[in-house]
Design a protein around this motif. Structure first.
Motif, PDB file in Angstrom:
ATOM      1  N   LEU A 126       0.711  -1.239   0.023  1.00  0.00           N
ATOM      2  CA  LEU A 126       0.053   0.224   0.049  1.00  0.00           C
ATOM      3  C   LEU A 126       0.793   1.133   0.071  1.00  0.00           C
ATOM      4  N   ALA A 127       2.061   1.155  -0.362  1.00  0.00           N
ATOM      5  CA  ALA A 127       3.024   2.394  -0.530  1.00  0.00           C
ATOM      6  C   ALA A 127       3.164   2.752   0.853  1.00  0.00           C
ATOM      7  N   SER A 128       3.420   2.218   1.954  1.00  0.00           N
ATOM      8  CA  SER A 128       3.758   2.954   3.098  1.00  0.00           C
ATOM      9  C   SER A 128       4.761   2.252   3.929  1.00  0.00           C
ATOM     10  N   CYS A 129       5.787   1.725   3.041  1.00  0.00           N
ATOM     11  CA  CYS A 129       6.807   0.811   3.406  1.00  0.00           C
ATOM     12  C   CYS A 129       7.885   1.323   4.465  1.00  0.00           C
ATOM     13  N   GLY A 130       8.031   2.799   4.748  1.00  0.00           N
ATOM     14  CA  GLY A 130       8.890   3.197   5.351  1.00  0.00           C
ATOM     15  C   GLY A 130       8.038   3.429   6.767  1.00  0.00           C
ATOM     16  N   THR A 131       6.917   2.950   7.012  1.00  0.00           N
ATOM     17  CA  THR A 131       6.095   3.133   8.299  1.00  0.00           C
ATOM     18  C   THR A 131       5.671   1.793   8.462  1.00  0.00           C
ATOM     19  N   ALA A 132       6.020   0.736   8.061  1.00  0.00           N
ATOM     20  CA  ALA A 132       5.542  -0.637   8.210  1.00  0.00           C
ATOM     21  C   ALA A 132       5.761  -0.808   9.799  1.00  0.00           C
ATOM     22  N   PRO A 133       4.973  -2.143  10.249  1.00  0.00           N
ATOM     23  CA  PRO A 133       3.632  -2.270   9.558  1.00  0.00           C
ATOM     24  C   PRO A 133       2.553  -1.560   9.624  1.00  0.00           C
ATOM     25  N   MET A 134       1.519  -1.704   8.593  1.00  0.00           N
ATOM     26  CA  MET A 134       0.474  -0.710   8.400  1.00  0.00           C
ATOM     27  C   MET A 134      -0.786  -1.490   8.053  1.00  0.00           C
ATOM     28  N   VAL A 135      -1.804  -0.879   8.328  1.00  0.00           N
ATOM     29  CA  VAL A 135      -3.259  -1.618   7.776  1.00  0.00           C
ATOM     30  C   VAL A 135      -3.870  -0.153   7.084  1.00  0.00           C
ATOM     31  N   GLN A 136      -4.735  -0.556   6.235  1.00  0.00           N
ATOM     32  CA  GLN A 136      -5.676   0.368   5.859  1.00  0.00           C
ATOM     33  C   GLN A 136      -7.089   0.173   6.455  1.00  0.00           C
ATOM     34  N   ILE A 137      -7.929   1.094   7.021  1.00  0.00           N
ATOM     35  CA  ILE A 137      -9.141   0.763   7.461  1.00  0.00           C
ATOM     36  C   ILE A 137     -10.072   1.640   6.774  1.00  0.00           C
TER      37      ILE A 137
END
Lengths: 179, 435
Positions: free
Chosen positions: A126-137
């Motif tokens: 989801l193009a948020s690799c520098g702030t991993a791990p991540m989710v979209q809700i």
């Protein structure tokens, strides 16, 4: 022709997209999003309505609706949790977040909680690799997750339907190559 | 103080800068657009961009000015510019930063590019998951219309430009330029057979340029500061500053704007702070999931298109994924193969079926059921995918397999011989079979 399920408001929102393109068919992706937002998922009736509004055949609409991952062809929970599982997230703990979510929600991947509040999906980068791990809700990102932060987010969503832990515009952790 | 003066990240690194039109104009925003509209003929704008040496920042690295020059000048009908904001290459998150923190920089680049190629219609294709980015771009477009920077008769020059935001709906392949065009046309995002190329038969079969967000964001700076200034950074063939997205096992992940041609060692150890827990570095993917893995032995390779290619990988989208000594390479390759298998659009049989077979074999090796002959099978399967597909996806999906086999063959053999993963006895399966 009278629409089966979409409201006049949804029809108007779809028709408002027409001037942006030389061809009505280009509105299809937006139309499906509008329909899904109204109905909750893309039911057959909703897709037939979209076909009617755009002068397409139902199968042309179905063809596109089944290609893109953001369209839900079945009912989903109020909050759709999409966990990024691709490499950068997986390297720093996406697996732990997935496991934690399954335990907390008591459901497996691809399932919805019995109260209809949460659905759990695994998705690709989801193009948020520098702030991993991540989710979209739903329409917001939640980044730099820990199991504790996940608990707070779930509590917020249960209580208030939203969470202040959602990310705003991109944060700048480091800039321009600090020496 | 940053070691290198930021260009694209400059505005947003000012405290309090939020990227509104007023703020952007205070930094000199839209003066480049005004300058070209009022006094530089389109052909000359293309020459300036050619001279700068700017190459596409999306992945393929095609020279931008040359791409623009392929658009037929005497074409009577509409021509289109599409801004590719479908950022989906695993490890890449720079366009998101450019969009969310300084959207007008990209929009000004779009304006200049349209003028240069004689287009009056631009579409920004943004991936469907970027809800916040879409809101921010939509607001910025409205600001630009309200200020008469878009619309009719811009700066009183008679130049008209309409800019439309088009949202995707979840599909990696839509970052491939012809799939992107199909998606704008309201179809499945399946790449087209080329030729004909978009330059003559693109969106709605009209001449079309597709440029990445970062590529376009560079344009105003090249106009304002000159092509020589731009070319003074980087190497002769890989000019300019570039955003590298560092992720994985580093202490300070982030987007770093540096001149092309610095070493991977500088990137990882100086800028990104080295490996977490001071462990040993094991593998680097230097340009997104489509780029072959490199190893510790490649740390002194320079990060420019040519040097990385010479080392057997590619600079791609500038996404640097770093893995430490405890990372299982078969697991990592399998993770990326799950990605490719999920995202294959299904048009070409070698890619569609091949990705499933490669994934199945990697999975059985990782879970202790592999056979020694699987290693040759992985190679022979990959060679039957390579070069046999409509788009570059087929070549991309074999790179994690072939490169890990090349650099870490022993690790594969250990898995097969010991009938288990020495690194992740239990964890594999949390992520496998995810879809």
């Amino acid at each position: 022709m009278k629409l089966k399920i979409l409201s006049d408001k949804a029809r108007a929102a779809i028709e408002a997209e027409f001037p942006k393109y030389p061809d009505k068919r280009s509105v299809l992706l937006a139309a499906l999003r509008i329909a899904q937002n109204e109905v909750g998922y893309l039911s057959e009736a909703a897709m037939i309505d979209v076909a009617e509004i755009l002068d397409l055949t139902p199968v042309q609409v179905y063809d596109v609706a089944t290609f893109y991952t953001l369209y839900n062809l079945k009912p989903v929970g109020k909050h759709v949790i999409q966990v990024c599982k691709t490499l950068s997230c997986a390297l720093v703990g996406a697996g732990q977040i997935i496991e934690h979510l399954q335990n907390r929600l008591g459901i497996g991947v691809g399932e919805t909680t019995p109260d209809g509040l949460f659905s759990l999906k695994l998705v690709e980068c989801l193009a948020s690799c520098g702030t991993a791990p991540m989710v979209q809700i739903n329409n917001r990102y939640y980044e730099n997750l820990t199991p504790e932060k996940v608990d707070r987010i779930l509590d917020d969503l249960r209580r208030e339907g939203k969470s202040s832990l959602a990310s705003g515009p991109f944060q700048l952790p480091v800039l321009g190559g600090k020496a | 103080m940053p070691k290198y003066e930021p260009v694209l990240l400059k505005n947003m690194s000012q405290p309090g800068y939020t990227g509104t039109l007023d703020e952007y104009r205070k930094t000199g925003g839209y003066t480049a657009f005004e300058k070209v509209l009022k006094g530089i003929p389109p052909a000359e704008v293309i020459e300036i961009v050619k001279k700068s040496g700017l190459r596409g920042r999306g992945g393929a690295g095609f020279p931008t000015g040359m791409k623009w020059s392929f658009i037929p000048k005497d074409h009577p009908g509409p021509k289109y510019l599409c801004c590719n904001a479908d950022e989906s290459e695993p490890g890449t998150y720079k366009d998101r930063q450019l969009i969310e923190n300084d959207p007008h920089q990209m929009l000004e680049g779009i304006g200049i590019a349209c003028y240069a190629i004689g287009s009056h219609n631009a579409y920004i294709y943004i991936r469907g998951e970027f809800d916040l980015g879409a809101e921010i771009i939509q607001r910025a477009i409205r600001e630009a219309y309200d200020a008469h920077l878009f619309g009719k008769n811009i700066f009183g020059t008679g130049f008209d430009l309409d800019v439309v935001l088009h949202r995707g709906a979840g599909a990696y392949i839509c970052g491939e330029e012809t799939a992107l065009l199909e998606s704008i046309e309201g179809k499945r995002g399946k790449p087209r057979t080329k030729p004909p190329f978009p330059a003559t038969h693109g969106l709605y079969q009209k001449p079309t340029v597709v440029n990445n967000v970062e590529t376009l964001a560079n344009i105003p700076h090249i106009i304002n500061r000159g092509p020589e200034w731009f070319a003074s950074f980087g190497t002769p063939k890989s000019a300019g500053m570039r955003l590298f997205c560092v992720s994985g096992h580093v202490k300070k992940p982030g987007n770093y704007e540096v001149p092309m041609g610095i070493t991977m060692r500088e990137m990882i150890y100086e800028h990104a702070g080295g490996i977490r827990g001071d462990k040993r570095l094991k593998a680097i993917i230097p340009g997104g999931a489509s780029a072959p893995f490199l190893t510790e032995a490649h740390l002194d390779v320079k990060m420019d298109f040519e040097s990385i290619a010479q080392a057997g990988s590619m600079l791609g989208s500038g996404a640097v994924t770093v893995m430490d000594e405890d990372t299982c390479m078969i697991w990592a390759a399998m993770n990326l193969m799950e990605f490719f298998h999920h995202e294959s659009c299904g048009k070409c049989t070698p890619c569609r079926e091949g990705s499933a077979w490669l994934l199945k074999i990697l999975h059985r090796i990782e879970t202790g059921h592999g056979r020694m002959e699987d290693l040759d099978l992985l190679v022979s399967l990959s060679k039957r995918i390579e070069g046999r597909t409509v788009c570059a996806f087929g070549d991309a999906e074999i790179s994690p397999v072939l490169s890990t086999l090349k650099h870490f063959r022993e690790e594969y053999e250990t898995h097969i011989r010991e009938r288990r993963c020495p690194f992740r006895p239990n964890a594999v399966l949390a992520m496998a079979g995810a879809h």
